[in-house]
Structures are given as structure tokens and as C-alpha cells.
Design an enzyme around this catalytic site. Sequence first.
Site, PDB file in Angstrom:
ATOM      1  N   THR A 186       1.351  -4.422   4.388  1.00 48.62           N
ATOM      2  CA  THR A 186       1.193  -4.859   5.842  1.00 48.62           C
ATOM      3  C   THR A 186       0.463  -6.110   5.998  1.00 48.62           C
ATOM      4  OG1 THR A 186      -0.992  -3.592   5.623  1.00 48.62           O
ATOM      5  CG2 THR A 186       1.080  -2.293   6.490  1.00 48.62           C
ATOM      6  N   THR A 235       0.797  -1.140   0.044  1.00 50.28           N
ATOM      7  CA  THR A 235      -0.094  -0.011  -0.092  1.00 50.28           C
ATOM      8  C   THR A 235       0.893   1.205   0.075  1.00 50.28           C
ATOM      9  OG1 THR A 235      -1.969  -0.964   0.990  1.00 50.28           O
ATOM     10  CG2 THR A 235      -1.542   1.135   1.368  1.00 50.28           C
TER      11      THR A 235
HETATM   12  N1  ASP Z   1      -3.209  -3.551   2.332  1.00 45.47           N
HETATM   13  C1  ASP Z   1      -2.006  -4.156   1.909  1.00 45.47           C
HETATM   14  C2  ASP Z   1      -1.136  -3.194   2.713  1.00 45.47           C
HETATM   15  O1  ASP Z   1      -1.254  -2.537   3.600  1.00 45.47           O
HETATM   16  C3  ASP Z   1      -1.611  -4.330   0.917  1.00 45.47           C
HETATM   17  C4  ASP Z   1      -0.437  -5.167   0.735  1.00 45.47           C
HETATM   18  O2  ASP Z   1      -0.255  -5.998   1.676  1.00 45.47           O
HETATM   19  O3  ASP Z   1       0.500  -5.340   0.031  1.00 45.47           O
HETATM   20  O4  ASP Z   1       0.115  -2.940   2.255  1.00 45.47           O
END
Ligand code: ASP
Length: 337
Positions: free
Chosen positions: A94, A19
Site C-alpha cells: 500500500t 503486506t
Molecule cells: N506497509 C506496506 C503495505 O501496506 C508494505 C508495502 O507497501 O509493501 O503493503
Amino acid sequence: MSVSPEKRPLVAVAALGGTISMVPGDGEDHAVPRLTAADLLGDLGENLEMDVRAETLAGISSASMDFATLIRTRDWAARAVDEGAEGVVVIQGTDTLEETAYFFELTWASEAPIVVTGAMRNPSLPSADGAGNILAALTVAADPRGRGRGSLVAFNDDVHAGRWVRKTHSSHVEAFSSAPAGPLALVSEGLVHYFHPAAARPAALPLENADFSGLVPIVESGVEDTGELLETLVKAGVKGVVLAANGAGHVSAGSADVIERALAEVPIVVAGRTGAGPTFRGTYGFRGSESDLIAMGATMAGWLDPRKSRLLLHTLLATGASRERVEAEFRLRGDLA
Ligand code: ASP
């Protein structure tokens, strides 16, 4: 951070996507990985008393993280330290960050800290948290008091141990927790406030000639647990299984019968599906209880949750560990010793 003027620490930064690197393109609605390590750092490092060297190693959603990328990143980080970096920052998504941090915790042999971070809000959103998290991670990586602490996660100004950290929320910026152990430190006004001295860590697992091929699935227990899924997976040739078992390490009577047979084929690790609290060793005696599973030869995960248990079991099996070694490593790393 205050360091002596003659020695500016070097910090190496690897960007893997997530993200933090995702923005929608012109006229598009949805964010995808686009930003490089240089984009992410911008002028962040300029006013800090450190030198920063950054590289983009991947541009993926962390749902697509795999062992090949983890090993490549770990090897890159080890080279950076050999070349003079005092610490390393790894930036990624994350969603599987806790698994990356734990893989590094298992396999990072250096005294230099390896600090993982990311963001919950992408850079196109108000109050994006990426820059603050990178700044905190750089500060932690450059601080000599991070030495000997292994893998760390800097997020929302907390510093977590890779050993304990878990993603506990899908959208809040306070998305990581090390409960019940608690964070190791807080970053405030550019300083890292460690709450305790570095503790001794188990030796890093060597990865020479490791072969991560094959499956090591997590099978979750619950209502109507017949054991059929486990039986199917074992027949299909998995290398080992982690059970996300009920409570303190309990499965149904039906599953217990399957596990008893399956243990002749593969190692089985019993972790708690609550993700909090240890597995038991000697309280209950019903069919499928912890003492029944231990008597069959299953390995209890202790405080390690199913995800961390899967990382540990897969890494051990990739390096040809025997059943005895699997048992010993889980006792050591699951804090059951
Ligand atoms: N929602 C995720 C993040 O917080 C996407 C990922 O893990 O690539 O980065």
C-alpha cells in the site's frame, strides 16, 4: 455479481508483494513477502461467477517499486486483456499503491478496468483485510460497468479513481481517500454500486522507446528554504524537478531566484505540498508567488499532488516531451484546462 450464465468473465490477477503477501517465517518476529498469487487467492474465486488466472510477477515491499516493474506489470496486464481478460487486478503493497494506480491511469489504453489493491494487516494478524480487498477488486474487475474508467483502487469496499486516490493513513484499514472528489463506487453484497457514469479520460501516454533513466526529484519548500538544495540538484543533472511548494504554489524569494536560473536547464513543476486543493494562477504577486513562478516559465500542477506530479513529469520526460507538451499535459491532467 450477476452475469449471464453463458459468459463467465475472465479476470487476470498479478501479485507484486506488499503486506498482503507478508508473514513471519517459523520462529521469526517480522513479516516479509512470502505468499504467491495462488496463495493469496486460495479458493476465493471458486464461488464467484468468473474465471481467475493468477501470476506472481514480483515479491517486493512497495517501497522498492520502480518504473521497470510498473511497465512490466502494465505490459503483462495489456497482454492478459488481449488474451480475453475482462479486467485485471494488481495486488501490491500500500505504501506506493497510489503511484502505481496513477502510473496505470496515465498509461493504460484499454477500456478494461485495471484494479489495484493490497492490505494494511498482514495475513498473520487478527482481522487481516487482504482477502476482503482481493474479493472486492475481483468483483470490480469483472463488472462491465468498470469499463472505460481506467485505473481503479478497490480498498476497504470503496472504489477510488487512480486519478485521485491517496494513501492518507499509515495503519488504519481505511487507509485510502479520494478527497475532495470522493470514491467512485462502493462494493456491497458482491455488487459494485457506481455513483456516476464513467467520465471521459485523457488519452493514455504512449511508452514506446521510453527512457526512465535519470532523476526527477520532489523538492519540498518550507521554513529556511534558501533554494540551495534545488541548485545542487540541478547542477547534478536532474531531468526535471517537482516542487512541493507552500500553499497554493509559493516558494521563498531565495528559491525563486534559483528557479529562475534553473528553468533555463530543466522543466520545473509547482505542486502544492498540502496535497489538497489546486495551485493558483493569478492571486498573489510577491517574489516566489504563483504568478511570479508562472511568469518565469514554471508549470503549475493544478490539483495534482507532488507525488502524482512526479509520476506525470517523469513519464513525459521519459518519452521526450517538450516544455510546451509538459505544460499542456499538466493543464489537461491537473484539471486546469
Ligand atoms: N506497509 C506496506 C503495505 O501496506 C508494505 C508495502 O507497501 O509493501 O503493503
